[in-house]
Design an enzyme around this catalytic site. Sequence first.
Site, PDB file in Angstrom:
ATOM      1  N   GLU A   1      61.576  40.331  51.149  1.00  0.00           N
ATOM      2  CA  GLU A   1      60.894  39.085  51.866  1.00  0.00           C
ATOM      3  C   GLU A   1      61.607  39.416  52.904  1.00  0.00           C
ATOM      4  O   GLU A   1      62.775  37.676  52.945  1.00  0.00           O
ATOM      5  CB  GLU A   1      61.114  37.734  50.568  1.00  0.00           C
ATOM      6  CG  GLU A   1      60.498  38.197  49.530  1.00  0.00           C
ATOM      7  CD  GLU A   1      60.238  36.693  48.327  1.00  0.00           C
ATOM      8  OE1 GLU A   1      60.945  37.102  47.742  1.00  0.00           O
ATOM      9  OE2 GLU A   1      60.489  35.545  48.984  1.00  0.00           O
TER      10      GLU A   1
ATOM     11  N   HIS B   1      56.278  36.899  51.061  1.00  0.00           N
ATOM     12  CA  HIS B   1      57.342  36.745  49.867  1.00  0.00           C
ATOM     13  C   HIS B   1      56.413  38.668  48.967  1.00  0.00           C
ATOM     14  O   HIS B   1      55.853  38.487  48.132  1.00  0.00           O
ATOM     15  CB  HIS B   1      56.379  36.234  48.916  1.00  0.00           C
ATOM     16  CG  HIS B   1      57.038  35.774  48.079  1.00  0.00           C
ATOM     17  ND1 HIS B   1      57.092  36.297  46.828  1.00  0.00           N
ATOM     18  CD2 HIS B   1      58.252  34.602  47.062  1.00  0.00           C
ATOM     19  CE1 HIS B   1      57.758  36.355  45.673  1.00  0.00           C
ATOM     20  NE2 HIS B   1      58.372  34.942  45.937  1.00  0.00           N
TER      21      HIS B   1
END
Length: 323
Positions: A297, A193
């Site tokens: 991500e 992330h």
Amino acid sequence: MMRLRLLHETTLVFCALIIFSQIVESSTTDKKSVQITKGINGLDKVILSQTLGSSVEVYLYGAHVTSWKNEKGEELIFVSSKATFSPPKPIRGGIPVIFPQFSNLGSLKSHGFARNRLWTIDNNPPPFTSNVTNGVFVDLLLKPTEEDLKIWPHKFEFRLRVTLTPGGDLVSASRIRNTDAVGKPFTFTFAHHTYFSVSDISEVEVRGMAKLDYLDNLQNRTRYTEHGNAITFNSEFDRIYLNTPKKVAALDHKRMRTYVIRKDGLPDAVVWNPGETKAKTIVDLGEGEYKYMVCVEAAAIGKPVTLQPGQEWKGRLQLSTRH
Ligand code: TA6
């Protein structure tokens, strides 16, 4: 007499050159290092440094990269000024490791528990096939605790090698093995992330998603097709792009910097910026800081990964910058 003097002066110059080369050698080799130290709130972290001056910092808490600097010492990763560095809350910013569940796509709390756990340094990992030469790296390991097995009853070994290449690229190589002896398979979703540091979100363009399908998190994950060549941001943006190219990019026009995201085993890409309104609801995001970050991500979400006992999944993320 003259010859003697010339010999003396030549010898002095030669000695000076040897001393100088040793100083240079020691100063450059000193910079390439792996240092285990204490970070914020006394949390253990590892600092990877390369000869030309680039560096990476990764906390054992969450195996969480919190800094990636280029050779000029410029910070490439965004970390919120309000990040708490206080377990069990995840660190806001950096590169949270999202496993075994992305968002609320399963029975666990959002984004799984790997980012809320204390990882260990694995000094004797199984051989890692790596195409990086002269990288500095640290091997991290996560195994479920008895408590973890109560909320997610699957035994696994998650090995993560974080590498800083001589050229300053950041590589995160994951290996997740199903170590359940009684024969239960398990299924997971996954993401790195990554919060990239940007001059201003209005200056950012994400490329590589043209003509791809995506799930729009702002519309109950309804599936659409991307028609634009480049993604720009003027409000909350939260999409899971499916089956993306192995290479996608985020451009920061003002800084004239391109983040290049190369990924293997990670077919999807989540693109997120909370925008002004949503940002105000994120307590550990500083006032107005949503402008200085963009998340792109590398992920495996659209097709969850299922591992039979003994099977291993590999994923690789390589981040670099281009000017
Ligand atoms: O990756 C995008 C996203 O799933 C957004 O929906 C938002 O929830 C973001 O992750 C942050 O999640 P977190 O649990 O870290 O606050």
